[in-house]
Design an enzyme around this catalytic site. Structure first.
Site, PDB file in Angstrom:
ATOM      1  N   GLN A   1       3.922  -3.261   4.708  1.00  0.00           N
ATOM      2  CA  GLN A   1       3.943  -4.232   5.795  1.00  0.00           C
ATOM      3  C   GLN A   1       4.392  -5.606   5.283  1.00  0.00           C
ATOM      4  OE1 GLN A   1       0.608  -3.623   8.293  1.00  0.00           O
ATOM      5  NE2 GLN A   1       1.027  -5.340   9.626  1.00  0.00           N
TER       6      GLN A   1
ATOM      7  N   SER B   1       1.122   0.550  -0.066  1.00  0.00           N
ATOM      8  CA  SER B   1       0.192   0.570   1.061  1.00  0.00           C
ATOM      9  C   SER B   1       0.661   1.580   2.122  1.00  0.00           C
ATOM     10  CB  SER B   1       0.008  -0.839   1.633  1.00  0.00           C
ATOM     11  OG  SER B   1      -1.044  -0.883   2.574  1.00  0.00           O
ATOM     12  N   LEU B   2       1.056   1.125   3.323  1.00  0.00           N
ATOM     13  CA  LEU B   2       1.522   2.088   4.330  1.00  0.00           C
ATOM     14  C   LEU B   2       2.715   2.886   3.817  1.00  0.00           C
ATOM     15  CD1 LEU B   2       4.288   1.762   6.319  1.00  0.00           C
ATOM     16  CD2 LEU B   2       3.227  -0.450   6.674  1.00  0.00           C
TER      17      LEU B   2
ATOM     18  N   ARG C   1      -3.788   4.132  12.137  1.00  0.00           N
ATOM     19  CA  ARG C   1      -4.198   3.305  10.993  1.00  0.00           C
ATOM     20  C   ARG C   1      -4.094   1.832  11.353  1.00  0.00           C
ATOM     21  NH1 ARG C   1      -1.545   1.181   6.233  1.00  0.00           N
ATOM     22  NH2 ARG C   1      -2.737   1.467   4.294  1.00  0.00           N
TER      23      ARG C   1
ATOM     24  N   HIS D   1      -7.295  -3.684   2.686  1.00  0.00           N
ATOM     25  CA  HIS D   1      -7.629  -3.240   1.326  1.00  0.00           C
ATOM     26  C   HIS D   1      -8.859  -3.954   0.758  1.00  0.00           C
ATOM     27  CE1 HIS D   1      -4.098  -0.740   1.290  1.00  0.00           C
ATOM     28  NE2 HIS D   1      -3.359  -1.772   1.643  1.00  0.00           N
TER      29      HIS D   1
ATOM     30  N   GLN E   1      -7.613   4.549   0.134  1.00  0.00           N
ATOM     31  CA  GLN E   1      -6.633   3.472   0.096  1.00  0.00           C
ATOM     32  C   GLN E   1      -6.901   2.393   1.150  1.00  0.00           C
ATOM     33  OE1 GLN E   1      -3.301   3.242   2.356  1.00  0.00           O
ATOM     34  NE2 GLN E   1      -1.823   3.688   0.744  1.00  0.00           N
TER      35      GLN E   1
END
Length: 314
Positions: free
Chosen positions: A10, A94-95, A119, A204, A253
């Site tokens: 992102q 991440s994503l 998510r 996170h 995660q």
């Protein structure tokens, strides 16, 4: 030459992303249509025309970024004969880990789109707007030890942790706003610059546990297969092919640290990777790769000409 495909997270989203690919290749258009169908949403139109504030919403940005990454990968395969089997490893920030899994065939494209939509929504729901914050600690003195010390100072007043260990000179902290504010003060004392990030939630960090619980339920129902290339995961900074391990680590995660610097060091070192190809929007990971693994080649793949020249170079 040992190749790894890496997938952005992102922040790389922009109006118009993926449009050159869609205009040039039917395979890219197919990906965008599949994602639209899976979400029952005209996400491709939002990506093309905006408005930007809607594209930036986490629940839209996450599947949109994945769609561009997968459009790149499908076009490479269908138009240029470059498949995931050419890669020694895949990894995503991440994503982007979801993009890596979808590209490697571990999760279907439609399931990945739906999981990322959820998510984004779950992360948004987890913490009321304004209660959380994130900040990027940058500068030549910034390293993981400095960020840990700043986060420890923040922890004296609330939740504050290192969220993203991106590269030396760029570490992100996350948590409750008052705690992050305290951590920013400490980071400045220690010689770092600190930039509050314009994010909708503190990603996170332990405050995301409600989102992790939601994702655990959704991921338990998703079909996972062994990926076509080992996935170097954010949580372990090590590769795995085990579908059940990958499923579990996607849950961890949500609240855990993105160990990107370590992942890249492992791939360029023990993994023997000499070339990183960033598949998707922007060039953020390409820049990081050049700082973390300067001896490796790093290229970004998001325009038709990028794909053609990359395929010819293999």
């Amino acid at each position: 030459m040992s190749l790894a495909f890496i997938f952005p997270g992102q922040g790389s989203q922009a109006i118009g992303m993926g449009q050159e690919l869609a205009q040039a290749f039917a395979s890219a258009r197919e990906v965008f249509q599949e994602v639209d169908d899976a979400l029952e949403q005209k996400l491709s139109l939002l990506m093309r025309d905006g408005p930007e504030d809607q594209l930036t919403l986490t629940e839209n940005a996450q599947p949109a970024l994945m769609a561009v990454s997968l459009a790149v990968m499908r076009t490479l395969e269908k138009e240029f004969g470059v498949n995931i089997g050419r890669a020694a490893f895949v990894a995503g920030h991440s994503l982007g880990e979801y993009s890596a899994l979808a590209a490697a065939g571990a999760i279907s494209l439609s399931d990945t789109a739906r999981l990322l939509k959820l998510r984004g929504q779950a992360m948004q729901r987890a913490v009321p707007v304004g209660q959380g914050a994130m900040a990027s600690l940058i500068g030549p003195k910034t390293d993981l030890a400095l960020a840990e010390a700043a986060a420890a100072a923040g922890s004296e007043v609330g939740v504050c942790v290192v969220a993203n260990d991106n590269n030396s000179g760029n570490v992100v902290i996350s948590g409750e706003k008052a705690a992050v504010d305290r951590a920013i003060e400490k980071a400045k004392e220690l010689g770092a610059r600190a930039i509050p990030l314009n994010v909708s939630a503190p990603f996170h960090c332990p405050l995301m546990q409600p989102a992790a619980d939601e994702m655990a339920r959704a991921l338990a129902e998703a079909t996972f297969k062994a990926p076509g290339a080992p996935v170097v995961t954010n949580i372990q900074a090590q590769p795995t092919n085990d579908p059940e391990v990958l499923r579990r680590l996607l849950v961890e995660q949500v609240t855990g640290r993105v160990r990107w610097r370590e992942s890249m060091i492992w791939m360029a070192g023990e993994g023997g990777v000499t070339r990183f190809a960033e598949a998707g929007a922007g060039k953020v990971l390409t820049g990081m790769a050049k700082r973390i693994a300067p001896d490796a080649d790093a290229v970004s793949l998001n325009a038709p000409a990028d794909l053609e020249s990359f395929a010819k170079s293999l």
